[in-house]
Write a protein that holds these residues in place. Structure first.
Motif, PDB file in Angstrom:
ATOM      1  N   VAL A 291       0.941  -1.148  -0.191  1.00 16.26           N
ATOM      2  CA  VAL A 291       0.167   0.002   0.027  1.00 16.26           C
ATOM      3  C   VAL A 291       0.949   1.227  -0.203  1.00 16.26           C
ATOM      4  O   VAL A 291       0.384   2.103  -0.658  1.00 16.26           O
ATOM      5  CB  VAL A 291      -1.108   0.119   1.113  1.00 16.26           C
ATOM      6  N   ALA A 292       2.080   1.208   0.882  1.00 16.19           N
ATOM      7  CA  ALA A 292       2.831   2.395   0.859  1.00 16.19           C
ATOM      8  C   ALA A 292       3.336   2.800  -0.572  1.00 16.19           C
ATOM      9  O   ALA A 292       4.153   2.376  -1.171  1.00 16.19           O
ATOM     10  CB  ALA A 292       3.884   2.193   1.915  1.00 16.19           C
ATOM     11  N   GLU A 293       3.154   4.268  -0.645  1.00 16.50           N
ATOM     12  CA  GLU A 293       3.801   5.098  -1.811  1.00 16.50           C
ATOM     13  C   GLU A 293       3.351   6.532  -1.638  1.00 16.50           C
ATOM     14  O   GLU A 293       2.430   6.920  -0.667  1.00 16.50           O
ATOM     15  CB  GLU A 293       3.121   4.586  -3.293  1.00 16.50           C
ATOM     16  N   PRO A 294       4.141   7.268  -2.270  1.00 19.95           N
ATOM     17  CA  PRO A 294       3.735   8.807  -2.220  1.00 19.95           C
ATOM     18  C   PRO A 294       2.309   9.094  -2.335  1.00 19.95           C
ATOM     19  O   PRO A 294       1.631   8.414  -3.274  1.00 19.95           O
ATOM     20  CB  PRO A 294       4.755   9.167  -3.463  1.00 19.95           C
ATOM     21  N   GLY A 295       1.850  10.015  -1.659  1.00 22.39           N
ATOM     22  CA  GLY A 295       0.292  10.211  -1.459  1.00 22.39           C
ATOM     23  C   GLY A 295      -0.511   9.655  -0.486  1.00 22.39           C
ATOM     24  O   GLY A 295      -1.592  10.005  -0.254  1.00 22.39           O
ATOM     25  N   VAL A 296       0.081   8.448  -0.023  1.00 23.26           N
ATOM     26  CA  VAL A 296      -0.543   7.582   0.997  1.00 23.26           C
ATOM     27  C   VAL A 296      -0.452   8.231   2.183  1.00 23.26           C
ATOM     28  O   VAL A 296       0.818   8.549   2.665  1.00 23.26           O
ATOM     29  CB  VAL A 296      -0.307   6.082   0.860  1.00 23.26           C
ATOM     30  N   THR A 297      -1.353   8.003   3.213  1.00 20.29           N
ATOM     31  CA  THR A 297      -1.006   8.579   4.293  1.00 20.29           C
ATOM     32  C   THR A 297      -0.524   7.576   5.436  1.00 20.29           C
ATOM     33  O   THR A 297      -0.552   6.141   5.067  1.00 20.29           O
ATOM     34  CB  THR A 297      -2.323   8.963   5.202  1.00 20.29           C
ATOM     35  N   CYS A 298       0.049   7.683   6.442  1.00 24.55           N
ATOM     36  CA  CYS A 298       0.602   6.791   7.296  1.00 24.55           C
ATOM     37  C   CYS A 298      -0.228   5.829   7.943  1.00 24.55           C
ATOM     38  O   CYS A 298      -0.141   4.621   7.935  1.00 24.55           O
ATOM     39  CB  CYS A 298       1.323   7.385   8.482  1.00 24.55           C
ATOM     40  N   GLU A 299      -1.801   6.386   8.305  1.00 20.22           N
ATOM     41  CA  GLU A 299      -2.589   5.573   8.953  1.00 20.22           C
ATOM     42  C   GLU A 299      -3.362   4.820   7.718  1.00 20.22           C
ATOM     43  O   GLU A 299      -3.748   3.654   8.058  1.00 20.22           O
ATOM     44  CB  GLU A 299      -3.739   6.502   9.359  1.00 20.22           C
ATOM     45  N   ALA A 300      -3.223   5.011   6.508  1.00 25.34           N
ATOM     46  CA  ALA A 300      -3.518   4.141   5.507  1.00 25.34           C
ATOM     47  C   ALA A 300      -2.718   2.852   5.410  1.00 25.34           C
ATOM     48  O   ALA A 300      -3.070   1.686   5.085  1.00 25.34           O
ATOM     49  CB  ALA A 300      -3.762   4.717   4.143  1.00 25.34           C
ATOM     50  N   VAL A 301      -1.516   2.964   5.492  1.00 23.89           N
ATOM     51  CA  VAL A 301      -0.548   2.021   5.502  1.00 23.89           C
ATOM     52  C   VAL A 301      -0.775   0.962   6.919  1.00 23.89           C
ATOM     53  O   VAL A 301      -0.969  -0.354   6.743  1.00 23.89           O
ATOM     54  CB  VAL A 301       1.231   2.604   5.802  1.00 23.89           C
ATOM     55  N   GLU A 302      -0.958   1.423   7.905  1.00 24.07           N
ATOM     56  CA  GLU A 302      -1.141   0.904   9.118  1.00 24.07           C
ATOM     57  C   GLU A 302      -2.621  -0.026   8.884  1.00 24.07           C
ATOM     58  O   GLU A 302      -2.924  -1.120   9.491  1.00 24.07           O
ATOM     59  CB  GLU A 302      -1.498   1.776  10.228  1.00 24.07           C
ATOM     60  N   GLU A 303      -3.569   0.625   8.234  1.00 20.68           N
ATOM     61  CA  GLU A 303      -4.931  -0.009   8.152  1.00 20.68           C
ATOM     62  C   GLU A 303      -4.420  -1.322   7.565  1.00 20.68           C
ATOM     63  O   GLU A 303      -5.456  -2.339   7.640  1.00 20.68           O
ATOM     64  CB  GLU A 303      -5.653   0.871   7.420  1.00 20.68           C
ATOM     65  N   ALA A 304      -3.664  -1.091   6.405  1.00 24.30           N
ATOM     66  CA  ALA A 304      -3.668  -2.488   5.474  1.00 24.30           C
ATOM     67  C   ALA A 304      -3.101  -3.440   6.503  1.00 24.30           C
ATOM     68  O   ALA A 304      -3.461  -4.632   6.194  1.00 24.30           O
ATOM     69  CB  ALA A 304      -2.587  -2.053   4.515  1.00 24.30           C
ATOM     70  N   TRP A 305      -2.065  -3.276   7.214  1.00 20.60           N
ATOM     71  CA  TRP A 305      -1.527  -4.353   8.410  1.00 20.60           C
ATOM     72  C   TRP A 305      -2.761  -4.721   9.193  1.00 20.60           C
ATOM     73  O   TRP A 305      -3.015  -6.019   9.502  1.00 20.60           O
ATOM     74  CB  TRP A 305      -0.577  -3.828   9.098  1.00 20.60           C
ATOM     75  N   ARG A 306      -3.505  -3.778   9.668  1.00 21.63           N
ATOM     76  CA  ARG A 306      -4.698  -4.132  10.707  1.00 21.63           C
ATOM     77  C   ARG A 306      -5.649  -5.013  10.119  1.00 21.63           C
ATOM     78  O   ARG A 306      -6.065  -6.092  10.757  1.00 21.63           O
ATOM     79  CB  ARG A 306      -5.175  -3.143  11.321  1.00 21.63           C
ATOM     80  N   GLU A 307      -6.042  -4.593   8.996  1.00 25.26           N
ATOM     81  CA  GLU A 307      -7.038  -5.473   8.077  1.00 25.26           C
ATOM     82  C   GLU A 307      -6.586  -6.791   7.971  1.00 25.26           C
ATOM     83  O   GLU A 307      -7.365  -7.829   8.020  1.00 25.26           O
ATOM     84  CB  GLU A 307      -7.716  -4.793   6.807  1.00 25.26           C
ATOM     85  N   THR A 308      -5.387  -7.007   7.686  1.00 22.00           N
ATOM     86  CA  THR A 308      -4.643  -8.536   7.261  1.00 22.00           C
ATOM     87  C   THR A 308      -4.850  -9.183   8.541  1.00 22.00           C
ATOM     88  O   THR A 308      -5.168 -10.407   8.560  1.00 22.00           O
ATOM     89  CB  THR A 308      -3.301  -7.936   6.647  1.00 22.00           C
ATOM     90  N   ILE A 309      -4.196  -8.702   9.493  1.00 22.29           N
ATOM     91  CA  ILE A 309      -4.096  -9.631  10.806  1.00 22.29           C
ATOM     92  C   ILE A 309      -5.660  -9.825  11.400  1.00 22.29           C
ATOM     93  O   ILE A 309      -5.754 -10.768  12.423  1.00 22.29           O
ATOM     94  CB  ILE A 309      -3.308  -8.962  11.862  1.00 22.29           C
ATOM     95  N   ALA A 310      -6.337  -9.011  11.269  1.00 18.52           N
ATOM     96  CA  ALA A 310      -7.797  -9.073  11.814  1.00 18.52           C
ATOM     97  C   ALA A 310      -8.485 -10.342  10.971  1.00 18.52           C
ATOM     98  O   ALA A 310      -9.384 -11.058  11.819  1.00 18.52           O
ATOM     99  CB  ALA A 310      -8.623  -7.805  11.531  1.00 18.52           C
ATOM    100  N   GLN A 311      -8.211 -10.696   9.872  1.00 19.95           N
ATOM    101  CA  GLN A 311      -8.686 -11.900   9.132  1.00 19.95           C
ATOM    102  C   GLN A 311      -8.529 -13.182  10.133  1.00 19.95           C
ATOM    103  O   GLN A 311      -9.189 -14.007  10.082  1.00 19.95           O
ATOM    104  CB  GLN A 311      -8.139 -12.063   7.893  1.00 19.95           C
TER     105      GLN A 311
END
Length: 392
Positions: A291-311
């Motif tokens: 997910v991480a790339e220019p224009g993405v927020t720090c919280e969006a990067v964390e959200e990708a992690w959180r949604e993955t482990i929530a599974q």
């Protein structure tokens, strides 16, 4: 300077951006006391941060002034790019003095000389080596000054790295890989923890065949056995036993630039639960990096992690990363952007982060981390070390 780590033009660019921030904040000067910020602006590099020292930058003056202990002035001449007249030192009777003397008394005189004694002056109020007494002495000496908390001003200037800075971080990553491999190879049943720490330290300082290593801002962290749910423990005299999980977090250091790395190993055959946790952490890291790339927020990067482990029914409330690079003890972090919910910092090219999304429960601890730089279309991890659970 005995060794040109950066050219003078790079320091001038750093100062130009800092002075621009001073003008934006309507500040006449800033007193920089964080050792990493001092190094960033002036190049100063010495183990003298246990006494008071500072770099003073004004909004109008081209060159900063280094202020420190008299016996360290030679170190400033050896490591900074500053002209001799901009290296100022206080006498040794200011150090740990039983008399009514304090280094901030001398610094106040420098600020008066710079004609900012009645101006708006920034102070790094939350820096590790700026004390409450430093603040009160400056207040007493400069009653007409208006002091502002500028703890993170230089940190935000530092957050985007130059090509030369990234070169040193990549070299630090090579050292990290060597040290991690040395630590993993040394762990075994009956081996004392301190012997593993010694092997890691040897690799951190020896560096590679091309370049050596510096001391890192944080010692190697090695929680093991029943304590892997506590990430910031070091080593003891205890011998590793069959059935011990071991977490290693370390960083190579090159000209004060770091590239942290964490991995987990197990003495013997690891339980299925730990193997599953490693797979989940790796999947979560890879989702966040994708997910991480220019224009993405720090919280969006964390959200990708959180949604993955929530599974997998796992929740983690802590941040999973932070901006970092140049550092001195006690920390290699920049204290600015964090990869966490609510941090709306937008990623930009050449920002660098340590992503360390560990899972800690009452039963297990699992850490796998990566240091990455934001590129023009994604991210680059600085180390190339297997992302898995190791066994000893």
């Amino acid at each position: 300077m005995s060794q040109e780590i950066f050219d003078e033009q790079e320091y001038e660019r750093r100062l130009s951006r800092t002075r621009e921030r001073l003008r934006e904040e309507n500040l006449d000067a800033i007193v920089v006391s964080d050792p990493a910020n001092m190094n960033y602006l002036a190049g100063y590099d010495g183990w003298s941060f246990y006494v008071h020292q500072a770099v003073v930058v004004t909004a109008e003056r081209d060159e900063p002034i280094w202020v420190g202990r008299e016996m360290d002035a030679g170190g400033a001449r050896a490591t900074t790019w500053l002209a001799a007249e901009n290296i100022r030192s206080y006498s040794d009777d200011h150090v740990h003095s039983p008399h009514d003397l304090h280094p901030m008394d001398y610094l106040a005189g420098v600020l008066e000389e710079l004609d900012v004694a009645d101006g708006r002056i920034g102070l790094e109020m939350d820096a590790a080596y700026f004390t409450a007494k430093s603040y009160t002495r400056l207040q007493q000496n400069l009653p007409e000054a208006e002091f502002e908390d500028t703890t993170l001003l230089v940190g935000w200037v530092r957050i985007k790295k130059s090509d030369r800075e990234l070169e040193y971080m990549r070299q630090a990553a090579e050292i990290s890989e060597n040290a991690m491999q040395a630590g993993i190879d040394a762990i075994g049943e009956g081996v004392p923890e301190y012997e593993v720490a010694a092997e890691i330290y040897d690799a951190l300082i020896r560096g590679t065949d091309e370049f050596g290593g510096d001391y890192p801002s944080i010692v190697p962290l090695m929680p093991s056995g029943d304590h892997t749910d506590t990430p910031h423990l070091t080593w003891t005299d205890r011998e590793f036993e069959d059935g011990d999980p071991v977490i290693i977090e370390l960083s190579g250091c090159r000209h004060r630039y770091h590239s942290p790395l964490a991995r987990t190993t197990f003495v013997g055959d690891p339980p299925e639960e730990l193997e599953e946790a490693a797979d989940i952490v790796v999947e979560g890291i890879e989702a966040a990096l994708e997910v991480a790339e220019p224009g993405v927020t720090c919280e969006a990067v964390e959200e990708a992690w959180r949604e993955t482990i929530a599974q997998y029914g796992i929740e983690k409330e802590d941040r999973i990363g932070y901006s970092m690079g140049l550092g001195y003890p006690p920390d290699w972090g920049e204290h600015t952007a964090s990869i966490r919910p609510g941090d709306e910092t937008v990623l930009e090219e050449n920002m660098t982060f340590h992503m360390i999304p560990g899972i800690w429960t009452e039963e297990i601890g699992m850490e796998i981390s990566e240091t990455f730089v934001v590129t023009d279309d994604g991210v680059e991890t600085l180390a190339e070390f297997p992302r898995k659970l190791f066994t000893a």
